[in-house]
Design a protein around this motif. Structure first.
Motif, PDB file in Angstrom:
ATOM      1  N   PRO A 145     -13.621  47.314  48.177  1.00 44.49           N
ATOM      2  CA  PRO A 145     -12.503  46.895  48.962  1.00 44.49           C
ATOM      3  C   PRO A 145     -12.488  45.204  47.890  1.00 44.49           C
ATOM      4  CG  PRO A 145     -15.542  46.353  49.064  1.00 44.49           C
ATOM      5  CD  PRO A 145     -14.439  47.646  47.843  1.00 44.49           C
ATOM      6  N   SER A 146     -10.895  44.462  48.838  1.00 48.30           N
ATOM      7  CA  SER A 146     -10.067  43.785  47.713  1.00 48.30           C
ATOM      8  C   SER A 146     -11.789  42.621  47.336  1.00 48.30           C
ATOM      9  CB  SER A 146      -9.101  43.283  48.970  1.00 48.30           C
ATOM     10  OG  SER A 146      -8.155  42.314  48.595  1.00 48.30           O
ATOM     11  N   PRO A 147     -11.483  42.037  46.218  1.00 47.92           N
ATOM     12  CA  PRO A 147     -11.909  40.923  45.703  1.00 47.92           C
ATOM     13  C   PRO A 147     -11.148  39.160  46.893  1.00 47.92           C
ATOM     14  CG  PRO A 147     -10.172  41.859  43.927  1.00 47.92           C
ATOM     15  CD  PRO A 147     -10.105  42.677  45.175  1.00 47.92           C
ATOM     16  N   LYS A 148      -9.827  39.759  47.365  1.00 46.62           N
ATOM     17  CA  LYS A 148      -9.834  38.475  47.851  1.00 46.62           C
ATOM     18  C   LYS A 148     -10.084  39.081  49.923  1.00 46.62           C
ATOM     19  CE  LYS A 148      -5.101  36.421  46.699  1.00 46.62           C
ATOM     20  NZ  LYS A 148      -3.629  37.176  47.071  1.00 46.62           N
ATOM     21  N   GLY A 149     -11.632  37.991  50.013  1.00 39.49           N
ATOM     22  CA  GLY A 149     -12.346  38.420  50.999  1.00 39.49           C
ATOM     23  C   GLY A 149     -11.159  38.605  51.964  1.00 39.49           C
ATOM     24  N   PRO A 150     -11.802  38.702  53.727  1.00 35.23           N
ATOM     25  CA  PRO A 150     -11.683  37.925  55.283  1.00 35.23           C
ATOM     26  C   PRO A 150     -11.495  36.587  55.539  1.00 35.23           C
ATOM     27  CG  PRO A 150     -13.622  39.552  55.886  1.00 35.23           C
ATOM     28  CD  PRO A 150     -13.350  39.539  53.750  1.00 35.23           C
ATOM     29  N   LEU A 151     -10.499  36.821  55.947  1.00 28.98           N
ATOM     30  CA  LEU A 151     -10.737  35.103  56.195  1.00 28.98           C
ATOM     31  C   LEU A 151     -11.567  35.201  57.515  1.00 28.98           C
ATOM     32  CD1 LEU A 151      -6.341  34.343  56.722  1.00 28.98           C
ATOM     33  CD2 LEU A 151      -7.892  33.309  55.219  1.00 28.98           C
ATOM     34  N   PRO A 152     -12.017  34.398  58.423  1.00 24.90           N
ATOM     35  CA  PRO A 152     -12.859  33.774  59.163  1.00 24.90           C
ATOM     36  C   PRO A 152     -11.793  34.487  60.491  1.00 24.90           C
ATOM     37  CG  PRO A 152     -12.503  31.728  58.532  1.00 24.90           C
ATOM     38  CD  PRO A 152     -11.700  32.531  57.621  1.00 24.90           C
ATOM     39  N   TYR A 153     -12.138  35.045  61.428  1.00 25.21           N
ATOM     40  CA  TYR A 153     -11.284  35.783  63.026  1.00 25.21           C
ATOM     41  C   TYR A 153     -11.734  34.519  63.660  1.00 25.21           C
ATOM     42  CZ  TYR A 153     -11.067  38.109  67.367  1.00 25.21           C
ATOM     43  OH  TYR A 153     -10.634  38.210  68.341  1.00 25.21           O
ATOM     44  N   ASP A 169     -29.425  50.695  57.535  1.00 24.90           N
ATOM     45  CA  ASP A 169     -28.786  49.799  58.443  1.00 24.90           C
ATOM     46  C   ASP A 169     -27.882  49.277  58.271  1.00 24.90           C
ATOM     47  OD1 ASP A 169     -32.086  49.745  58.571  1.00 24.90           O
ATOM     48  OD2 ASP A 169     -32.210  49.456  56.708  1.00 24.90           O
ATOM     49  N   ILE A 170     -27.461  47.835  59.571  1.00 29.43           N
ATOM     50  CA  ILE A 170     -26.321  47.161  58.946  1.00 29.43           C
ATOM     51  C   ILE A 170     -26.764  45.747  58.919  1.00 29.43           C
ATOM     52  CG2 ILE A 170     -24.263  45.664  60.213  1.00 29.43           C
ATOM     53  CD1 ILE A 170     -25.005  48.705  62.904  1.00 29.43           C
ATOM     54  N   VAL A 171     -25.876  45.731  57.755  1.00 31.89           N
ATOM     55  CA  VAL A 171     -26.132  44.580  56.677  1.00 31.89           C
ATOM     56  C   VAL A 171     -25.308  43.234  57.394  1.00 31.89           C
ATOM     57  CG1 VAL A 171     -26.176  43.489  54.365  1.00 31.89           C
ATOM     58  CG2 VAL A 171     -26.897  45.959  54.481  1.00 31.89           C
ATOM     59  N   GLU A 172     -23.957  43.350  56.935  1.00 30.69           N
ATOM     60  CA  GLU A 172     -23.574  42.376  58.359  1.00 30.69           C
ATOM     61  C   GLU A 172     -22.090  43.536  58.621  1.00 30.69           C
ATOM     62  OE1 GLU A 172     -19.660  39.675  56.777  1.00 30.69           O
ATOM     63  OE2 GLU A 172     -21.111  39.849  54.771  1.00 30.69           O
ATOM     64  N   ALA A 173     -22.144  42.549  59.758  1.00 32.28           N
ATOM     65  CA  ALA A 173     -20.573  42.976  61.163  1.00 32.28           C
ATOM     66  C   ALA A 173     -20.066  41.940  61.579  1.00 32.28           C
ATOM     67  CB  ALA A 173     -21.765  43.541  61.926  1.00 32.28           C
ATOM     68  N   ALA A 174     -19.134  41.229  61.431  1.00 28.91           N
ATOM     69  CA  ALA A 174     -18.846  40.864  62.189  1.00 28.91           C
ATOM     70  C   ALA A 174     -16.542  41.205  62.350  1.00 28.91           C
ATOM     71  CB  ALA A 174     -18.608  39.702  60.645  1.00 28.91           C
ATOM     72  N   TYR A 175     -16.581  40.048  62.996  1.00 33.80           N
ATOM     73  CA  TYR A 175     -14.990  40.156  62.986  1.00 33.80           C
ATOM     74  C   TYR A 175     -14.518  38.901  62.272  1.00 33.80           C
ATOM     75  CZ  TYR A 175     -15.383  42.952  67.876  1.00 33.80           C
ATOM     76  OH  TYR A 175     -15.740  43.287  68.645  1.00 33.80           O
ATOM     77  N   VAL A 176     -13.120  39.503  61.400  1.00 30.10           N
ATOM     78  CA  VAL A 176     -12.614  38.919  60.412  1.00 30.10           C
ATOM     79  C   VAL A 176     -11.454  38.919  61.256  1.00 30.10           C
ATOM     80  CG1 VAL A 176     -15.011  39.589  58.378  1.00 30.10           C
ATOM     81  CG2 VAL A 176     -12.305  41.088  59.132  1.00 30.10           C
ATOM     82  N   THR A 177     -10.358  38.285  59.736  1.00 29.57           N
ATOM     83  CA  THR A 177      -8.887  38.527  59.921  1.00 29.57           C
ATOM     84  C   THR A 177      -8.345  39.008  58.476  1.00 29.57           C
ATOM     85  OG1 THR A 177      -8.483  37.036  61.600  1.00 29.57           O
ATOM     86  CG2 THR A 177      -6.653  36.779  60.226  1.00 29.57           C
ATOM     87  N   TRP A 178      -7.737  39.960  58.659  1.00 29.16           N
ATOM     88  CA  TRP A 178      -7.382  41.361  57.059  1.00 29.16           C
ATOM     89  C   TRP A 178      -6.571  39.957  56.582  1.00 29.16           C
ATOM     90  CZ3 TRP A 178     -11.172  42.848  55.564  1.00 29.16           C
ATOM     91  CH2 TRP A 178     -12.587  43.423  55.617  1.00 29.16           C
TER      92      TRP A 178
END
Length: 164
Positions: free
Chosen positions: A151-159, A93-102
């Motif tokens: 994964p890094s504890p700092k999440g990505p920024l919004p795309y 299953d895909i729980v989440e999929a999003a474009y982000v800015t690392w």
């Protein structure tokens, strides 16, 4: 007379010496970044150009919409995870999929004792579920989705389309 000749020769060669010193200094400063890039590349079996589209977010439990963007990334991630777990990709299953800015070139998956270029990198984050366990897949730049164990504890920024 000899001392004068040496000083004159040294002064005459100064621009060339300065260029060599500057080039060497720049090379030494870039070395950690180049090593990080080569290490990222060595992890890949195959580098794929990842196309980006406008921001797409997928609700939990749903599959990505049509198009070459997130659907293609999700297919790659599902196939990879299915092969690693010896599970049919359709059972993932895909729980989440999003474009982000690392936040940097680690693409949200830094390794200990590794330096990364401090540049914003557009990419995608996919969270998959198989057998009740969540798996994080990241992609960015020209890198295909890969499994990120920590994964890094700092999440990505919004795309933000149009940036970077």
């Amino acid at each position: 007379m000899r001392t004068r000749f040496c000083c004159y020769s040294t002064l005459k060669l100064m621009p060339e010496i300065r260029n060599v010193v500057a080039t060497t200094a720049i090379s030494l400063l870039m070395l950690p970044a180049l090593m990080a890039c080569s290490q990222m590349r060595s992890d890949l079996d195959e580098v794929e150009e990842v196309s980006r589209g406008p921001e797409e977010v997928i609700s939990p439990g749903k599959t990505p919409g049509p198009g070459p963007g997130l659907q293609r990334l999700a297919d790659i991630a599902r196939s990879d995870l299915g092969a690693k777990l010896d599970v049919d990709a359709e059972d993932i299953d895909i729980v989440e999929a999003a474009y982000v800015t690392w936040r940097d070139s680690s693409i949200g998956c830094p390794r200990p004792e590794t330096q990364y270029m401090q540049v914003l990198t557009n990419g995608a984050r996919l969270v998959l579920r198989a057998n009740g366990v969540l798996y994080h897949y990241h992609s960015g730049g020209n890198r295909a989705p890969f499994l990120c164990a920590k994964p890094s504890p700092k999440g990505p920024l919004p795309y933000a389309p149009g940036e970077a």
